[in-house]
Motif scaffolding. Structure first.
Motif, short mmCIF file in Angstrom:
data_model
loop_
_atom_site.label_atom_id
_atom_site.label_comp_id
_atom_site.label_asym_id
_atom_site.label_seq_id
_atom_site.Cartn_x
_atom_site.Cartn_y
_atom_site.Cartn_z
N PRO A 327 0.84 -1.20 0.00
CA PRO A 327 0.00 0.00 0.00
C PRO A 327 0.88 1.25 0.00
O PRO A 327 1.91 1.30 0.67
CB PRO A 327 -0.79 -0.12 1.30
CG PRO A 327 -0.71 -1.56 1.69
CD PRO A 327 0.60 -2.06 1.18
N LEU A 362 -4.72 2.10 6.53
CA LEU A 362 -4.03 0.98 5.89
C LEU A 362 -3.38 0.06 6.91
O LEU A 362 -3.31 -1.16 6.70
CB LEU A 362 -2.99 1.51 4.91
CG LEU A 362 -3.54 2.17 3.64
CD1 LEU A 362 -2.43 2.88 2.88
CD2 LEU A 362 -4.22 1.13 2.75
N ASN A 365 -6.38 -1.88 8.60
CA ASN A 365 -7.20 -2.70 7.72
C ASN A 365 -6.34 -3.23 6.59
O ASN A 365 -6.01 -2.50 5.65
CB ASN A 365 -8.35 -1.87 7.14
CG ASN A 365 -9.23 -1.28 8.21
OD1 ASN A 365 -10.03 -1.98 8.84
ND2 ASN A 365 -9.07 0.01 8.46
N GLN A 367 -5.13 -4.54 3.33
CA GLN A 367 -5.70 -4.49 2.00
C GLN A 367 -4.70 -5.02 0.99
O GLN A 367 -3.54 -4.61 1.00
CB GLN A 367 -6.09 -3.06 1.63
CG GLN A 367 -7.12 -2.44 2.54
CD GLN A 367 -7.42 -1.00 2.13
OE1 GLN A 367 -7.17 -0.58 1.01
NE2 GLN A 367 -7.97 -0.23 3.06
N LYS A 368 -5.15 -5.93 0.14
CA LYS A 368 -4.28 -6.41 -0.93
C LYS A 368 -4.15 -5.35 -2.00
O LYS A 368 -5.09 -4.62 -2.29
CB LYS A 368 -4.83 -7.69 -1.54
CG LYS A 368 -4.45 -8.96 -0.79
CD LYS A 368 -4.62 -10.17 -1.68
CE LYS A 368 -4.03 -11.42 -1.02
NZ LYS A 368 -4.05 -12.58 -1.93
N SER A 369 -2.97 -5.26 -2.58
CA SER A 369 -2.73 -4.32 -3.67
C SER A 369 -2.93 -5.04 -4.99
O SER A 369 -2.10 -5.85 -5.40
CB SER A 369 -1.31 -3.76 -3.58
OG SER A 369 -1.14 -3.04 -2.38
#
Length: 396
Positions: A327, A362, A365, A367-369
């Motif tokens: 991220p 970020l 939480n 989060q996949k990129s």
């Protein structure tokens, strides 16, 4: 082609060198014979010279001079040239030696990579009656004006001398180039609006590692990274310095009001004293000077940042961060010059509160990129170099 590079392109330890070095390799890989002329501060070692000579047929290295005579000459030349150009003027026997080297190579064109070596490129062009093709890294006179405004202390004087005569010098150089290639569509649009018709767009190149599934590797290690936040870039240019100071003094306290144990890594070349002092005095902030591997630096962080507030052209470090599959939080300036299809991969924040909030979100939480490598390859792959060579061949 005889390449006149404003800096030694290898080792590629910052954005400008990365941009030049990848282009050199791309030219060589499609069979263009290359001669390299460049300047250096530190004498390159045997291994570095050997790596350069894998891709160039001959190389001519020019040391920056700091003796009393050289300083006096630079002061005199400031009445005509910008500061960064005065350190790259070649005269007398040194120029004769350089001309002899170029005569033996017999180039069809001079490729000027970064305008500050333009005096040498112009002399070679006139002497051998061959055209110049220029690679623009920024709209330099606007870029240095912004650096002047963000400069602090004695660097304010240096940036004033950088701006002096620069606009006239830059415009004259581009006007005398057969073609010039801009790093971003926005920069090219600027020159077209000022009547220049010989410009083209040439994006920076990205190297794609087909042998690794970086997405899985990096995402699986998201929770095991040593640092929550990582910055990598040179630690001396005025815009980078201003952005780092802003992040450490304003953004980081805002983050720590919500996540008290956040650890930060600031990494890069030649940190000025202010950066060193901040990293020493703020708990949980580490400094890595001249790291040997950008991949290891990026791998060590959960969130990558580009906090630059001023600049021009394209931020090479933003493209490098994309390939880390992490991220990324950036200011609007950090993604300037990138296509819309690429900007979607960044979290954009323009002030202290929003920048801090984006990082906190970020970190809290996962989060996949989802970055489509095919999109990046179509925009920044080596195929663009074929188009450049075809363009030049059609005109000479």
């Amino acid at each position: 082609m005889t390449l006149v590079c404003h800096d030694i392109p290898y080792p590629a330890i910052h954005g400008g060198r990365i941009d030049m070095w990848r282009r050199i390799k791309a030219f060589a890989q499609i069979g263009v014979e290359l001669q390299l002329i460049c300047w250096f501060d530190r004498v390159p070692d045997y291994g570095e010279i050997a790596e350069i000579k894998k891709y160039v047929n001959s190389a001519y290295f020019i040391p920056f001079q700091y003796n009393l005579c050289a300083k006096a000459s630079r002061i005199f030349n400031l009445f005509r040239y910008p500061l960064e150009v005065t350190s790259r003027l070649v005269r007398g026997q040194k120029l004769n030696d350089l001309i002899s080297q170029v005569r033996a190579f017999k180039p069809h064109i001079v490729w000027l990579d970064g305008i500050h070596g333009g005096d040498v490129a112009s002399q070679l062009s006139q002497y051998f009656n061959i055209p110049i093709v220029t690679r623009c890294h920024n709209i330099e006179h606007l870029y240095y004006q912004r650096l002047f405004h963000s400069a602090i202390g004695t660097s304010k004087i240096k940036r004033y001398l950088s701006v002096s005569h620069l606009e006239q010098y830059e415009k004259s150089l581009l006007n005398n180039s057969l073609l010039f290639y801009d790093i971003s569509p926005e920069d090219l649009k600027f020159w077209k609006s000022h009547g220049f018709k010989n410009g083209r767009y040439l994006p920076p190149l990205i190297e794609f590692n087909k042998s690794q599934n970086l997405d899985n590797n990096y995402q699986n290690n998201h929770h095991y990274s040593q640092y929550e936040v990582v910055f990598l870039g040179n630690l001396y240019s005025n815009n980078n310095v201003a952005g780092i100071i802003w992040f450490l003094t304003q953004v980081l306290p805002e983050i720590r009001s919500q996540l008290s144990n956040v650890k930060v890594l600031i990494a890069g070349a030649k940190p000025i004293n202010k950066i060193r002092q901040l990293c020493e005095n703020i708990d949980g902030v580490d400094l890595s000077i001249n790291p040997s591997s950008s991949k290891e630096i990026y791998h060590s962080g959960r969130v990558l940042i580009n906090p630059v507030l001023t600049g021009s052209g394209v931020s090479i470090k933003s493209l490098e961060m994309l390939m880390a599959r992490k991220p990324i939080v950036s200011t609007p300036q950090g993604i300037a010059g990138l296509p819309l299809s690429v900007k979607q991969y960044f979290k954009i924040a323009s002030d202290t509160q929003s920048f801090a909030a984006a990082i906190v979100n970020l970190l809290c939480n996962v989060q996949k990129s989802y970055i489509e490598e095919k999109v990046l390859e179509s925009l920044f792959g080596n195929q663009v170099i074929h188009e450049v060579v075809s363009d030049i061949k059609s005109l000479i």
